[in-house]
Write a protein that holds these residues in place. Sequence first.
Motif, PDB file in Angstrom:
ATOM      1  N   ARG A 185     -22.241  14.710  -0.876  1.00 52.80           N
ATOM      2  CA  ARG A 185     -22.104  13.409  -1.542  1.00 52.80           C
ATOM      3  C   ARG A 185     -23.204  12.448  -1.107  1.00 52.80           C
ATOM      4  O   ARG A 185     -23.751  11.701  -1.922  1.00 52.80           O
ATOM      5  CB  ARG A 185     -20.723  12.815  -1.253  1.00 52.80           C
ATOM      6  CG  ARG A 185     -19.582  13.568  -1.932  1.00 52.80           C
ATOM      7  CD  ARG A 185     -18.267  12.819  -1.792  1.00 52.80           C
ATOM      8  NE  ARG A 185     -17.787  12.777  -0.422  1.00 52.80           N
ATOM      9  CZ  ARG A 185     -17.013  13.707   0.142  1.00 52.80           C
ATOM     10  NH1 ARG A 185     -16.648  14.787  -0.554  1.00 52.80           N
ATOM     11  NH2 ARG A 185     -16.599  13.583   1.392  1.00 52.80           N
ATOM     12  N   GLN A 186     -23.533  12.452   0.185  1.00 53.41           N
ATOM     13  CA  GLN A 186     -24.564  11.536   0.673  1.00 53.41           C
ATOM     14  C   GLN A 186     -25.955  11.959   0.212  1.00 53.41           C
ATOM     15  O   GLN A 186     -26.795  11.113  -0.122  1.00 53.41           O
ATOM     16  CB  GLN A 186     -24.501  11.435   2.193  1.00 53.41           C
ATOM     17  CG  GLN A 186     -23.215  10.820   2.716  1.00 53.41           C
ATOM     18  CD  GLN A 186     -22.891   9.494   2.061  1.00 53.41           C
ATOM     19  OE1 GLN A 186     -23.721   8.607   1.993  1.00 53.41           O
ATOM     20  NE2 GLN A 186     -21.678   9.360   1.539  1.00 53.41           N
ATOM     21  N   LEU A 187     -26.227  13.245   0.175  1.00 49.28           N
ATOM     22  CA  LEU A 187     -27.524  13.712  -0.316  1.00 49.28           C
ATOM     23  C   LEU A 187     -27.692  13.402  -1.794  1.00 49.28           C
ATOM     24  O   LEU A 187     -28.742  12.912  -2.224  1.00 49.28           O
ATOM     25  CB  LEU A 187     -27.662  15.215  -0.065  1.00 49.28           C
ATOM     26  CG  LEU A 187     -27.852  15.633   1.394  1.00 49.28           C
ATOM     27  CD1 LEU A 187     -27.686  17.143   1.538  1.00 49.28           C
ATOM     28  CD2 LEU A 187     -29.206  15.192   1.923  1.00 49.28           C
ATOM     29  N   ALA A 188     -26.661  13.686  -2.593  1.00 42.57           N
ATOM     30  CA  ALA A 188     -26.764  13.449  -4.035  1.00 42.57           C
ATOM     31  C   ALA A 188     -26.902  11.973  -4.352  1.00 42.57           C
ATOM     32  O   ALA A 188     -27.595  11.598  -5.308  1.00 42.57           O
ATOM     33  CB  ALA A 188     -25.551  14.038  -4.750  1.00 42.57           C
ATOM     34  N   SER A 189     -26.271  11.111  -3.557  1.00 44.68           N
ATOM     35  CA  SER A 189     -26.323   9.679  -3.824  1.00 44.68           C
ATOM     36  C   SER A 189     -27.536   9.007  -3.177  1.00 44.68           C
ATOM     37  O   SER A 189     -27.668   7.781  -3.223  1.00 44.68           O
ATOM     38  CB  SER A 189     -25.031   8.992  -3.363  1.00 44.68           C
ATOM     39  OG  SER A 189     -24.847   9.131  -1.971  1.00 44.68           O
ATOM     40  N   GLY A 190     -28.412   9.800  -2.556  1.00 41.03           N
ATOM     41  CA  GLY A 190     -29.667   9.262  -2.057  1.00 41.03           C
ATOM     42  C   GLY A 190     -29.596   8.523  -0.743  1.00 41.03           C
ATOM     43  O   GLY A 190     -30.477   7.699  -0.459  1.00 41.03           O
ATOM     44  N   GLN A 191     -28.605   8.798   0.089  1.00 41.68           N
ATOM     45  CA  GLN A 191     -28.516   8.102   1.372  1.00 41.68           C
ATOM     46  C   GLN A 191     -29.719   8.515   2.235  1.00 41.68           C
ATOM     47  O   GLN A 191     -29.894   9.686   2.567  1.00 41.68           O
ATOM     48  CB  GLN A 191     -27.194   8.471   2.069  1.00 41.68           C
ATOM     49  CG  GLN A 191     -26.662   7.391   2.996  1.00 41.68           C
ATOM     50  CD  GLN A 191     -27.479   7.247   4.270  1.00 41.68           C
ATOM     51  OE1 GLN A 191     -27.970   8.231   4.804  1.00 41.68           O
ATOM     52  NE2 GLN A 191     -27.618   6.015   4.754  1.00 41.68           N
ATOM     53  N   HIS A 207     -20.268   6.549 -11.026  1.00 39.78           N
ATOM     54  CA  HIS A 207     -19.630   6.724  -9.726  1.00 39.78           C
ATOM     55  C   HIS A 207     -20.394   5.946  -8.657  1.00 39.78           C
ATOM     56  O   HIS A 207     -21.622   5.840  -8.710  1.00 39.78           O
ATOM     57  CB  HIS A 207     -19.594   8.205  -9.332  1.00 39.78           C
ATOM     58  CG  HIS A 207     -18.698   9.040 -10.181  1.00 39.78           C
ATOM     59  ND1 HIS A 207     -19.109   9.600 -11.372  1.00 39.78           N
ATOM     60  CD2 HIS A 207     -17.401   9.400 -10.026  1.00 39.78           C
ATOM     61  CE1 HIS A 207     -18.114  10.283 -11.911  1.00 39.78           C
ATOM     62  NE2 HIS A 207     -17.067  10.176 -11.106  1.00 39.78           N
ATOM     63  N   ALA A 208     -19.664   5.438  -7.671  1.00 40.96           N
ATOM     64  CA  ALA A 208     -20.309   4.781  -6.541  1.00 40.96           C
ATOM     65  C   ALA A 208     -21.181   5.768  -5.771  1.00 40.96           C
ATOM     66  O   ALA A 208     -22.259   5.414  -5.292  1.00 40.96           O
ATOM     67  CB  ALA A 208     -19.254   4.168  -5.624  1.00 40.96           C
ATOM     68  N   LEU A 209     -20.707   6.997  -5.623  1.00 40.08           N
ATOM     69  CA  LEU A 209     -21.501   8.079  -5.043  1.00 40.08           C
ATOM     70  C   LEU A 209     -21.797   9.050  -6.185  1.00 40.08           C
ATOM     71  O   LEU A 209     -20.909   9.712  -6.699  1.00 40.08           O
ATOM     72  CB  LEU A 209     -20.736   8.780  -3.917  1.00 40.08           C
ATOM     73  CG  LEU A 209     -20.303   7.881  -2.750  1.00 40.08           C
ATOM     74  CD1 LEU A 209     -19.580   8.695  -1.693  1.00 40.08           C
ATOM     75  CD2 LEU A 209     -21.485   7.144  -2.136  1.00 40.08           C
ATOM     76  N   THR A 210     -23.044   9.137  -6.581  1.00 41.35           N
ATOM     77  CA  THR A 210     -23.403   9.804  -7.821  1.00 41.35           C
ATOM     78  C   THR A 210     -23.292  11.320  -7.717  1.00 41.35           C
ATOM     79  O   THR A 210     -23.303  11.902  -6.627  1.00 41.35           O
ATOM     80  CB  THR A 210     -24.848   9.448  -8.220  1.00 41.35           C
ATOM     81  OG1 THR A 210     -25.708   9.735  -7.110  1.00 41.35           O
ATOM     82  CG2 THR A 210     -24.963   7.978  -8.560  1.00 41.35           C
ATOM     83  N   ALA A 211     -23.203  11.947  -8.861  1.00 43.11           N
ATOM     84  CA  ALA A 211     -23.113  13.401  -8.944  1.00 43.11           C
ATOM     85  C   ALA A 211     -24.497  14.022  -8.959  1.00 43.11           C
ATOM     86  O   ALA A 211     -25.487  13.379  -9.306  1.00 43.11           O
ATOM     87  CB  ALA A 211     -22.355  13.797 -10.216  1.00 43.11           C
TER      88      ALA A 211
END
Length: 252
Positions: free
Chosen positions: A215-221, A140-144
Amino acid sequence: VRRFAAIGSGTGGEHVRAATAARQRWFTLMGTLGGKWPHTQSITPGGSSRGIDAAERIRLLAKLRELRGFLESTLFAASLDEVAALPDEAALQAWHAADPMRGDLRLFLTIAADVGLDRLGPGPGRYLSVGAYRQADGGHALTAGVWHAASQTLAAVDLGAITEDATHAWLRQSAGPLHPREGLTVPEVDKPDAYSWNKAPRLAGEVIETGAIARQLASGQPLVRDAVARCGGTVYTRVLARLVELARVLPM
């Protein structure tokens, strides 16, 4: 007030009207992809309900450019790349201080600091994302993941640990919370102490927050992680995460 007054108060704020119009035009993408809008059920796993011809593809790309133009001229008054690249709150505050009234994000930051939106609406400190925008490689572009703010760690999502509790719903309650695949949905309209038609979902028995912030926290933003590390899940960090997500997703 000039920018943000609600639509119901007279004619509404200038930027509220502009944002509402931009959102309405953006939703025409759904009609093109799904064959109708509203009430389309076609934007689901497996694809859309109709093929897209060359002319429609050009129109869809024009819609992308149109929304990007609105975001970069009105919402951010900056390029999407510039907003998405802000690495932490110190950089965000410096960006804001350069021109505090330019663009709606900067004005929001001014208001948020003035009224303490970073202290309003605290969440549980646990954030669930099942991933968004599947890629050709299956990822996924935004990871789980499940982000735990207290420990600053990301754990894998265990879908088997999800339960639904119907204790306070107008639904028949089983012996205890059940996984959705085993759940009951049987109305019980006279049930004592019930107040909702909704079951209460839990992950391993815990309340979990979802949405753009998860979504942003999980994807490391980095900016959203830094803001949440300081003040947790609040009105300020939730709105910030939604705006950062716009800046990241539209170029994708």
